[in-house]
Design a protein around this motif. Sequence first.
Motif, short mmCIF file in Angstrom:
data_model
loop_
_atom_site.label_atom_id
_atom_site.label_comp_id
_atom_site.label_asym_id
_atom_site.label_seq_id
_atom_site.Cartn_x
_atom_site.Cartn_y
_atom_site.Cartn_z
N TYR A 1 0.84 -1.21 0.00
CA TYR A 1 0.00 0.00 0.00
C TYR A 1 0.87 1.26 0.00
N SER A 2 1.99 1.21 0.73
CA SER A 2 2.90 2.36 0.76
C SER A 2 3.50 2.60 -0.63
N GLN A 3 3.90 1.53 -1.29
CA GLN A 3 4.44 1.67 -2.64
C GLN A 3 3.40 2.18 -3.62
N ALA A 4 2.17 1.69 -3.48
CA ALA A 4 1.10 2.13 -4.36
C ALA A 4 0.86 3.63 -4.22
N GLY A 5 0.81 4.12 -2.98
CA GLY A 5 0.61 5.55 -2.75
C GLY A 5 1.79 6.39 -3.18
N ALA A 6 3.02 5.89 -2.90
CA ALA A 6 4.22 6.63 -3.26
C ALA A 6 4.40 6.73 -4.76
N GLN A 7 4.05 5.67 -5.48
CA GLN A 7 4.29 5.63 -6.92
C GLN A 7 3.17 6.30 -7.72
N PHE A 8 1.92 6.07 -7.31
CA PHE A 8 0.79 6.53 -8.12
C PHE A 8 -0.10 7.55 -7.41
#
Length: 409
Positions: free
Chosen positions: A23-30
């Motif tokens: 979820y952190s990667q999803a928010g950070a990337q997109f």
Amino acid sequence: MRRLGPGLITGAADDDPSGIATYSQAGAQFGFGLLWTMLLTYPLMVAIQLVSARMGRVTGKGLATNLRRHYSPAVLYFAVLLLFIANTINIAADIAAMGAAAKLVLGGPVQLYVVLLGVFSLLLQMFMPYERYARYLKWLTLTLFAYVAIAFVIPVDWKAVGLSIVKPPIVFSAPYLTTVVAVLGTTISPYLFFWQASQEVEEIRSSPVQQPLLRAPIQATAQLKRINLDTWVGMGLSNGIAFFIILSAAATLHAHHIEVNTTADAASALKPIAGNLAFALFSLGIIGTGMLALPVLAGSAAYAAAGTMKWRNSLALQVNLAKQFYAVIAVSILGGVALTFTHFDPIKALYWSAVINGLAAVPIMALVMLMSGNRRVMGEFAVVGLLRIFGWIATAAMGLAAIGMFWPG
């Protein structure tokens, strides 16, 4: 609160280190571009978990046992093998992240913490009932509400948040669709189906008054009502926390063009409310959710193996009364620990374990839905109506997302 049980624990275990990292990667990337997935996953996750829980309560048997009774050995072994592979990789990724989180605060070698945490988790599972220590570990998961607090501490463009949900900025590219699969895979994971069904069986065993609904249909109204409440609340907690993790990472990391490549990067999302204590707060969340999730991951594999091989199985049994069952738990945990010595990147491992869960979920969900609608399995409690429709929608959504991952570009 007394009526909440397997569904609540399943929901809490769903926000494991793999989930937090994904979820952190999803928010950070997109940015806010993947918030819509949480509104999609909530009803779909509830549907498939309700179906799994009902199967356990109606038949008094876990998913693997029902597969063995009603399908060919090839189908059974295929489903259990998929689960075991996905779970072992997930365990390895979770333990590696827990070790990296411990290093953030304490320093020292990651592998030492990996071994200690893995062995400690295994000993707890072998010598203490899960429900007993889960009561205390669940308090550590309250640190996840820090992600909720962030949304009300820093400036958030709520109009952009609303638009991203109403008009999702879907991009047909491999990175975007792979992240969608990762988000779906960490939210709707195969081990959760096996776990919640098995926990309903455990509930039946815990009291001589309770019986499988096929034998005691008079208990159906009360038990199905409890399962509905338990699952809606548990999955609501899981998806709500996930929504705010994506939102917090988007408002902090994506806004400052910070990619999540290490556990320290993921922890920095908590700096707006924790400052210098961000690493400690993040580490508590990772280790707490990891300790809750490891027994669910290893336990679901053990329940599946025991159902396949007709072994005695229960986390309430002592080790000497269910040796094969606990041997599978030991192999799962220690196998996960061993995998960490390949020195893979913890954050990438968490992300790809979520992708693998998303791919493995599709055939297992299809088998669960086929069994749930089969009157030879479920009798008069065969799943029909909206629940059946949403269960198949969930299966189709996971399948389409998995296919989309291979979209060129």
